[in-house]
Design a protein around this motif. Structure first.
Motif, mmCIF file in Angstrom:
data_model
loop_
_atom_site.group_PDB
_atom_site.id
_atom_site.type_symbol
_atom_site.label_atom_id
_atom_site.label_comp_id
_atom_site.label_asym_id
_atom_site.label_seq_id
_atom_site.Cartn_x
_atom_site.Cartn_y
_atom_site.Cartn_z
ATOM 1 N N ALA A 1 39.277 44.314 43.896
ATOM 2 C CA ALA A 1 38.634 43.494 42.873
ATOM 3 C C ALA A 1 37.311 44.107 42.442
ATOM 4 C CB ALA A 1 38.422 42.082 43.399
ATOM 5 N N LEU A 2 36.551 44.650 43.386
ATOM 6 C CA LEU A 2 35.278 45.268 43.033
ATOM 7 C C LEU A 2 35.481 46.523 42.206
ATOM 8 C CD1 LEU A 2 33.111 44.888 46.257
ATOM 9 C CD2 LEU A 2 32.916 43.668 44.107
ATOM 10 N N ALA A 3 36.508 47.317 42.529
ATOM 11 C CA ALA A 3 36.784 48.512 41.727
ATOM 12 C C ALA A 3 37.162 48.133 40.304
ATOM 13 C CB ALA A 3 37.897 49.335 42.381
ATOM 14 N N ALA A 4 37.971 47.066 40.153
ATOM 15 C CA ALA A 4 38.335 46.603 38.810
ATOM 16 C C ALA A 4 37.132 46.016 38.090
ATOM 17 C CB ALA A 4 39.451 45.565 38.909
ATOM 18 N N LEU A 5 36.264 45.327 38.825
ATOM 19 C CA LEU A 5 35.060 44.760 38.229
ATOM 20 C C LEU A 5 34.117 45.852 37.763
ATOM 21 C CD1 LEU A 5 33.613 42.074 37.674
ATOM 22 C CD2 LEU A 5 32.598 42.245 39.941
ATOM 23 N N ALA A 6 34.009 46.922 38.538
ATOM 24 C CA ALA A 6 33.152 48.039 38.151
ATOM 25 C C ALA A 6 33.702 48.781 36.945
ATOM 26 C CB ALA A 6 32.996 48.998 39.328
ATOM 27 N N ALA A 7 35.027 48.749 36.765
ATOM 28 C CA ALA A 7 35.620 49.429 35.609
ATOM 29 C C ALA A 7 35.346 48.695 34.306
ATOM 30 C CB ALA A 7 37.131 49.578 35.820
ATOM 31 N N ASN A 8 34.950 47.412 34.383
ATOM 32 C CA ASN A 8 34.665 46.626 33.178
ATOM 33 C C ASN A 8 33.427 45.767 33.424
ATOM 34 O OD1 ASN A 8 34.857 45.448 30.679
ATOM 35 N ND2 ASN A 8 36.657 44.206 31.134
ATOM 36 N N PRO A 9 32.250 46.401 33.559
ATOM 37 C CA PRO A 9 31.054 45.642 33.928
ATOM 38 C C PRO A 9 30.560 44.709 32.833
ATOM 39 C CG PRO A 9 30.459 47.891 33.387
ATOM 40 C CD PRO A 9 31.964 47.835 33.377
ATOM 41 N N GLY A 10 31.017 44.890 31.598
ATOM 42 C CA GLY A 10 30.565 44.032 30.511
ATOM 43 C C GLY A 10 31.271 42.696 30.440
ATOM 44 N N CYS A 11 32.244 42.450 31.314
ATOM 45 C CA CYS A 11 32.994 41.194 31.280
ATOM 46 C C CYS A 11 32.277 40.152 32.127
ATOM 47 C CB CYS A 11 34.418 41.409 31.786
ATOM 48 S SG CYS A 11 35.464 39.937 31.649
ATOM 49 N N GLY A 12 31.521 39.265 31.476
ATOM 50 C CA GLY A 12 30.838 38.203 32.200
ATOM 51 C C GLY A 12 31.798 37.203 32.805
ATOM 52 N N ARG A 13 32.970 37.052 32.199
ATOM 53 C CA ARG A 13 33.953 36.090 32.705
ATOM 54 C C ARG A 13 34.420 36.480 34.094
ATOM 55 N NH1 ARG A 13 38.580 34.784 28.559
ATOM 56 N NH2 ARG A 13 36.730 33.895 27.544
ATOM 57 N N ARG A 14 34.797 37.753 34.255
ATOM 58 C CA ARG A 14 35.272 38.180 35.568
ATOM 59 C C ARG A 14 34.126 38.194 36.580
ATOM 60 N NH1 ARG A 14 39.874 42.217 37.504
ATOM 61 N NH2 ARG A 14 39.490 41.905 39.709
ATOM 62 N N ALA A 15 32.936 38.610 36.167
ATOM 63 C CA ALA A 15 31.806 38.643 37.098
ATOM 64 C C ALA A 15 31.487 37.246 37.626
ATOM 65 C CB ALA A 15 30.588 39.246 36.408
ATOM 66 N N LEU A 16 31.509 36.257 36.752
ATOM 67 C CA LEU A 16 31.193 34.889 37.185
ATOM 68 C C LEU A 16 32.294 34.323 38.074
ATOM 69 C CD1 LEU A 16 29.395 32.353 36.970
ATOM 70 C CD2 LEU A 16 30.790 31.675 35.024
ATOM 71 N N LEU A 17 33.551 34.481 37.658
ATOM 72 C CA LEU A 17 34.652 33.909 38.435
ATOM 73 C C LEU A 17 34.764 34.561 39.799
ATOM 74 C CD1 LEU A 17 37.375 33.549 35.650
ATOM 75 C CD2 LEU A 17 35.883 31.785 36.585
ATOM 76 N N ASP A 18 34.587 35.892 39.864
ATOM 77 C CA ASP A 18 34.638 36.563 41.164
ATOM 78 C C ASP A 18 33.437 36.187 42.016
ATOM 79 O OD1 ASP A 18 37.037 37.776 40.691
ATOM 80 O OD2 ASP A 18 36.196 39.701 40.084
ATOM 81 N N GLY A 19 32.254 36.084 41.391
ATOM 82 C CA GLY A 19 31.063 35.715 42.148
ATOM 83 C C GLY A 19 31.137 34.304 42.694
ATOM 84 N N ALA A 20 31.781 33.407 41.947
ATOM 85 C CA ALA A 20 31.920 32.027 42.407
ATOM 86 C C ALA A 20 33.090 31.847 43.365
ATOM 87 C CB ALA A 20 32.093 31.096 41.209
ATOM 88 N N GLN B 1 39.062 52.582 45.294
ATOM 89 C CA GLN B 1 38.940 51.535 46.314
ATOM 90 C C GLN B 1 38.095 52.029 47.485
ATOM 91 O OE1 GLN B 1 42.740 49.911 47.442
ATOM 92 N NE2 GLN B 1 41.960 48.983 49.315
ATOM 93 N N ALA B 2 38.323 53.271 47.919
ATOM 94 C CA ALA B 2 37.567 53.814 49.050
ATOM 95 C C ALA B 2 36.101 54.011 48.697
ATOM 96 C CB ALA B 2 38.188 55.144 49.490
ATOM 97 N N ALA B 3 35.802 54.281 47.419
ATOM 98 C CA ALA B 3 34.402 54.456 47.015
ATOM 99 C C ALA B 3 33.593 53.193 47.247
ATOM 100 C CB ALA B 3 34.343 54.868 45.544
ATOM 101 N N VAL B 4 34.212 52.034 47.103
ATOM 102 C CA VAL B 4 33.520 50.768 47.377
ATOM 103 C C VAL B 4 33.183 50.678 48.866
ATOM 104 C CG1 VAL B 4 33.690 48.261 47.228
ATOM 105 C CG2 VAL B 4 34.713 49.679 45.450
#
Length: 396
Positions: A35-54, A203-206
């Protein structure tokens, strides 16, 4: 003036706010490295950042919205992967340590009877992360080969802690730490599928980033930039290993994670009472999801559970990003597909009042492309239909 300490009630308020967002009775879903690797691939998506953070369960949320995710590992693949991992780690991790020494020994003595596999069990992810940090410290000080089976690592992402669980971490006698990724896809003639290796590297980079936070607090500890990838050899179930350099993936992931908006900043701009509990009506959930900005791209289909819902909304809004990030970048100030089509037809706000105006280079390029297409279609329509030459009959 408030006398609260920096980590007092404000943090408690944030935790309560995030709990209200996912639903009071819904447990948080922990972040993992994928999930973090996918989140890093699209850092401009506030929707995913908020939902994953919550800690929102996006799979259940997508199903409640009527756009369930259609990807994921099959049960057969999961069972096969678990079976292969158990084989690799059998006998106290002897085979895994042997492969590590063969690829990254660096002149050190091979693993022997004094190799250790410490117990990392503890209560909760915080306890396991603390136990892992202690085991890493002890192994580094002992100077012996040590295998940490499924350690728990902590990494702060957008202001919230994420707990990550790599397959294994090996501590070398010289204090070096190596991340081990065990995958069930085959390595044929010493090479594996490039796309799968790339996903494993991201994934391993995370994990490497999380280990570096712990290594920075210990003298003599350092994290290797080469990850040990263990896969089945050819068409057998025997393990083989290869080294994967993750310096580029680590740098990209770190830069992208640092760009993420902090969760509290995203939560502050939301209306009170907003909730992403999958048990709520679909219409209410649709309105709640729409209140958070998204940055959809076709690449999301392979990495995000809400991708099908976001794609439908992006198409309805005529967003060029639904056609790809490259298309969105080429269109410049034309923010909708309708605006791009109008510019190609010589109309729209970017083209000016003069049909031949070149006030906007993107609009001028679209008009020229539309003219060339029309000429090509007209030329094709004017040509007589193709007739295949007659084939002479065979004399026999």
């Amino acid at each position: 003036m408030s006398s609260y300490p920096p980590d007092g009630p404000p943090q408690t308020t944030l935790r309560q706010r995030l709990a209200d967002l996912r639903g009071p009775a819904v447990p948080p879903r922990p972040l993992d490295a994928r999930a973090l690797a996918a989140l890093a691939a699209n850092p401009g998506c506030g929707r995913r950042a908020l939902l994953d953070g919550a800690g929102v369960d996006k799979t259940a949320l997508a199903a409640a919205l009527g756009s369930p995710a259609a990807f994921g590992q099959s049960q057969f693949a999961i069972v096969r992967g678990n079976s292969f991992e158990a084989r690799v780690k059998g006998d106290g991790g002897a085979e895994l340590l042997r492969l590590t020494h063969a690829r990254l020994g660096g002149g050190a003595e091979p693993p022997g009877p004094d190799s250790r596999v410490p117990d990392l069990t503890a209560a909760g992810p915080e306890g396991r992360a603390a136990r892992t940090a202690l085991a890493l410290r002890e192994a580094t000080a002992a100077g012996t080969w040590t295998l940490l089976d499924h350690p728990m690592l902590a990494l702060e992402v957008a202001g919230t802690p994420a707990y990550l669980e790599p397959d294994a971490v090996v501590v070398h006698p010289d204090g070096r730490w190596t991340v081990v990724e065990i995958k069930s896809f085959p390595m044929i003639d010493g090479a594996a599928d490039a796309a799968k290796v790339g996903a494993a590297a991201r994934q391993a980079a995370v994990y490497v980033l999380a280990l570096e936070q712990t290594a920075g607090k210990l003298e003599g500890a350092r994290v290797g930039h080469q990850v040990l990838l263990v896969c089945p050899k050819d068409f057998s179930n025997l393990p083989t290993a290869a080294l994967v350099d993750v310096r580029r993936e680590r740098a990209v992931t770190r830069r992208q994670l640092e760009r993420l908006t902090r969760v509290e900043e995203l939560a502050e701009g939301l209306p009170q009472g907003l909730c992403f509990d999958p048990a709520r009506p679909a219409a209410e959930l649709t309105e709640a999801v729409s209140a958070v900005s998204a940055a959809y791209a076709p690449e999301c289909l392979a990495a995000c559970e809400l991708a099908f819902h976001c794609r439908e909304r992006a198409r309805d809004a005529g967003e060029p990003a639904a056609l790809g990030r490259s298309v969105r970048g080429e269109l410049g100030g034309l923010t909708t597909v309708e605006a791009a089509l109008a510019a190609a037809a010589g109309a729209g706000p970017c083209t000016g009042t003069d049909p031949d105006s070149d006030s906007d280079p993107t609009a001028a390029a679209l008009r020229e492309a539309a003219r060339l297409r029309a000429e090509a279609l007209a030329s094709a329509a004017a040509r007589p239909p193709y007739q295949a030459p007659e084939t002479p009959e065979c004399p026999c």
